[in-house]
Design an enzyme around this catalytic site. Structure first.
Site, mmCIF file in Angstrom:
data_model
loop_
_atom_site.group_PDB
_atom_site.id
_atom_site.type_symbol
_atom_site.label_atom_id
_atom_site.label_comp_id
_atom_site.label_asym_id
_atom_site.label_seq_id
_atom_site.Cartn_x
_atom_site.Cartn_y
_atom_site.Cartn_z
ATOM 1 N N SER A 160 0.845 -1.193 0.000
ATOM 2 C CA SER A 160 0.000 0.000 0.000
ATOM 3 C C SER A 160 0.880 1.242 0.000
ATOM 4 C CB SER A 160 -0.870 0.010 1.261
ATOM 5 O OG SER A 160 -1.454 1.271 1.455
ATOM 6 N N TYR A 168 -1.289 -0.380 10.295
ATOM 7 C CA TYR A 168 -1.274 -0.652 8.855
ATOM 8 C C TYR A 168 0.023 -0.154 8.221
ATOM 9 C CZ TYR A 168 -3.377 -1.246 4.199
ATOM 10 O OH TYR A 168 -3.672 -1.662 2.922
HETATM 11 P P1 NAP Z 1 -10.835 -6.790 2.048
HETATM 12 O O1 NAP Z 1 -11.954 -6.633 1.095
HETATM 13 O O2 NAP Z 1 -10.971 -6.289 3.450
HETATM 14 O O3 NAP Z 1 -10.400 -8.340 2.061
HETATM 15 C C1 NAP Z 1 -9.367 -8.739 2.901
HETATM 16 C C2 NAP Z 1 -9.130 -10.221 2.693
HETATM 17 O O4 NAP Z 1 -8.050 -10.620 3.559
HETATM 18 C C3 NAP Z 1 -10.355 -11.077 3.079
HETATM 19 O O5 NAP Z 1 -10.421 -12.191 2.216
HETATM 20 C C4 NAP Z 1 -9.992 -11.511 4.489
HETATM 21 O O6 NAP Z 1 -10.628 -12.705 4.899
HETATM 22 C C5 NAP Z 1 -8.497 -11.745 4.301
HETATM 23 N N1 NAP Z 1 -7.799 -11.870 5.569
HETATM 24 C C6 NAP Z 1 -7.652 -10.985 6.573
HETATM 25 N N2 NAP Z 1 -6.947 -11.520 7.575
HETATM 26 C C7 NAP Z 1 -6.622 -12.783 7.206
HETATM 27 C C8 NAP Z 1 -5.905 -13.852 7.789
HETATM 28 N N3 NAP Z 1 -5.360 -13.741 9.015
HETATM 29 N N4 NAP Z 1 -5.761 -14.991 7.096
HETATM 30 C C9 NAP Z 1 -6.302 -15.131 5.861
HETATM 31 N N5 NAP Z 1 -7.033 -14.174 5.254
HETATM 32 C C10 NAP Z 1 -7.171 -13.012 5.925
HETATM 33 O O7 NAP Z 1 -9.519 -6.075 1.497
HETATM 34 P P2 NAP Z 1 -9.035 -5.665 0.017
HETATM 35 O O8 NAP Z 1 -9.304 -4.241 -0.164
HETATM 36 O O9 NAP Z 1 -9.478 -6.664 -0.981
HETATM 37 O O10 NAP Z 1 -7.457 -5.781 0.271
HETATM 38 C C11 NAP Z 1 -6.629 -6.774 -0.306
HETATM 39 C C12 NAP Z 1 -5.198 -6.334 -0.089
HETATM 40 O O11 NAP Z 1 -4.984 -5.059 -0.726
HETATM 41 C C13 NAP Z 1 -4.821 -6.129 1.377
HETATM 42 O O12 NAP Z 1 -3.511 -6.607 1.618
HETATM 43 C C14 NAP Z 1 -4.870 -4.618 1.546
HETATM 44 O O13 NAP Z 1 -4.035 -4.166 2.585
HETATM 45 C C15 NAP Z 1 -4.396 -4.147 0.195
HETATM 46 N N6 NAP Z 1 -4.797 -2.775 -0.177
HETATM 47 C C16 NAP Z 1 -6.108 -2.434 -0.291
HETATM 48 C C17 NAP Z 1 -6.426 -1.147 -0.681
HETATM 49 C C18 NAP Z 1 -7.861 -0.707 -0.922
HETATM 50 O O14 NAP Z 1 -8.072 0.474 -1.232
HETATM 51 N N7 NAP Z 1 -8.834 -1.575 -0.815
HETATM 52 C C19 NAP Z 1 -5.424 -0.199 -0.923
HETATM 53 C C20 NAP Z 1 -4.095 -0.586 -0.766
HETATM 54 C C21 NAP Z 1 -3.793 -1.881 -0.411
HETATM 55 P P3 NAP Z 1 -12.051 -12.685 5.725
HETATM 56 O O15 NAP Z 1 -13.118 -12.565 4.672
HETATM 57 O O16 NAP Z 1 -12.044 -13.989 6.423
HETATM 58 O O17 NAP Z 1 -11.997 -11.505 6.640
#
Ligand code: NAP
Length: 242
Positions: free
Chosen positions: A149, A164
């Site tokens: 990120s 984070y």
């Molecule tokens: P999200 O919709 O909140 O999904 C997060 C995923 O991670 C879910 O499948 C969740 O599973 C899983 N997870 C969390 N803790 C876990 C664990 N201990 N073991 C296995 N799975 C786990 O997030 P997203 O936006 O798709 O984010 C995906 C990645 O992109 C993350 O690394 C995030 O930091 C990064 N990111 C996101 C953004 C953004 O704007 N969205 C920006 C920059 C970076 P559950 O369903 O079981 O909770």
């Protein structure tokens, strides 16, 4: 790279960018192991993919659970005998609510929150690399994408959200360390910044679609050839500062 279909593992594959990454890789004909800490959510995601004619295997995986990681390695070795792609996508944003009436200031953030951020966002990917790089070495090929990120960029570092920010900055450092150790091989390790994406984490006001969010991740997961990058941080397929 050997000729058989490539095999990929995606963590947090049940929703958000993880599921979209599984979808894009499956569309490319890659055998994808969709991992999910909630087995029912993983199965529902596979059903969702099947509705668009795509298939993926599903495996329970909490990235903080060493026993489940070992079970994953055993299954990949038995079912495919190889691993080509690891997408460390699973992540948490634990400090989004703030604490004690403050916003998420570093001055009031509980140490327990910091530990949980590191466990999932940094040590989870490190555990998966420790477990799965040996399988990549067997074929002399691998692509590892650490989904990071801009909030982990030292060059852009701002206040608040220390759980984070610090865990993603450490994930970036892990990317560099591993890339240095694997230099000279065809196992490439890079970090991707998806931008601000409409997921549960990013919220409805985010500027990017799921497809836009995973584009760089999928590119880094599949890029081949002598120019394939190693040890970089990318957004929109372009290098960005650490
Ligand atoms: P999200 O919709 O909140 O999904 C997060 C995923 O991670 C879910 O499948 C969740 O599973 C899983 N997870 C969390 N803790 C876990 C664990 N201990 N073991 C296995 N799975 C786990 O997030 P997203 O936006 O798709 O984010 C995906 C990645 O992109 C993350 O690394 C995030 O930091 C990064 N990111 C996101 C953004 C953004 O704007 N969205 C920006 C920059 C970076 P559950 O369903 O079981 O909770």
């Amino acid at each position: 790279m050997a000729d058989a279909a490539r095999v990929a593992v995606v963590t947090g594959g049940n929703r958000g960018m993880g599921l979209e990454t599984v979808r894009q890789l499956a569309k490319l004909g890659i055998e994808v192991m969709l991992t999910s800490r909630d087995p029912e959510a993983g199965a529902a995601a596979v059903t969702d993919l099947a509705e668009s004619g795509l298939s993926a295997s599903v495996q329970p995986l909490d990235v903080t659970d060493q026993g489940q990681i070992e079970a994953l390695v055993e299954r990949i070795a038995r079912q495919f005998g190889r691993l080509d792609i690891l997408v460390n996508n699973a992540g948490i944003l634990p400090d989004s609510r703030g604490h004690d009436g403050h916003r998420a200031s570093v001055l009031v953030t509980p140490m327990e929150l910091m530990r949980s951020a590191y466990e999932t966002n940094t040590l989870g990917p490190m555990r998966l690399c420790q477990a799965l790089v040996p399988l990549m070495r067997k074929n002399g090929y691998g692509r590892i994408v650490n989904v990071s990120s801009a909030m982990g960029q030292l060059s852009e570092m701002g206040g608040e959200f220390p759980g984070y920010r610090l865990s993603k900055a450490a994930l970036n450092a892990l990317t560099r360390i591993l890339a240095a150790e694997l230099a000279g091989t065809d196992i490439k390790v890079n970090a991707a910044c998806p931008g601000w994406v409409r997921t549960d984490m990013g919220g409805a006001d985010a500027t990017r679609s799921l497809a836009e969010g995973v584009d760089t991740t999928v590119w880094l997961a599949t890029v081949t050839g002598e120019d394939a990058p190693n040890g970089g941080f990318f957004r929109d397929r372009e290098p960005i500062p650490w």
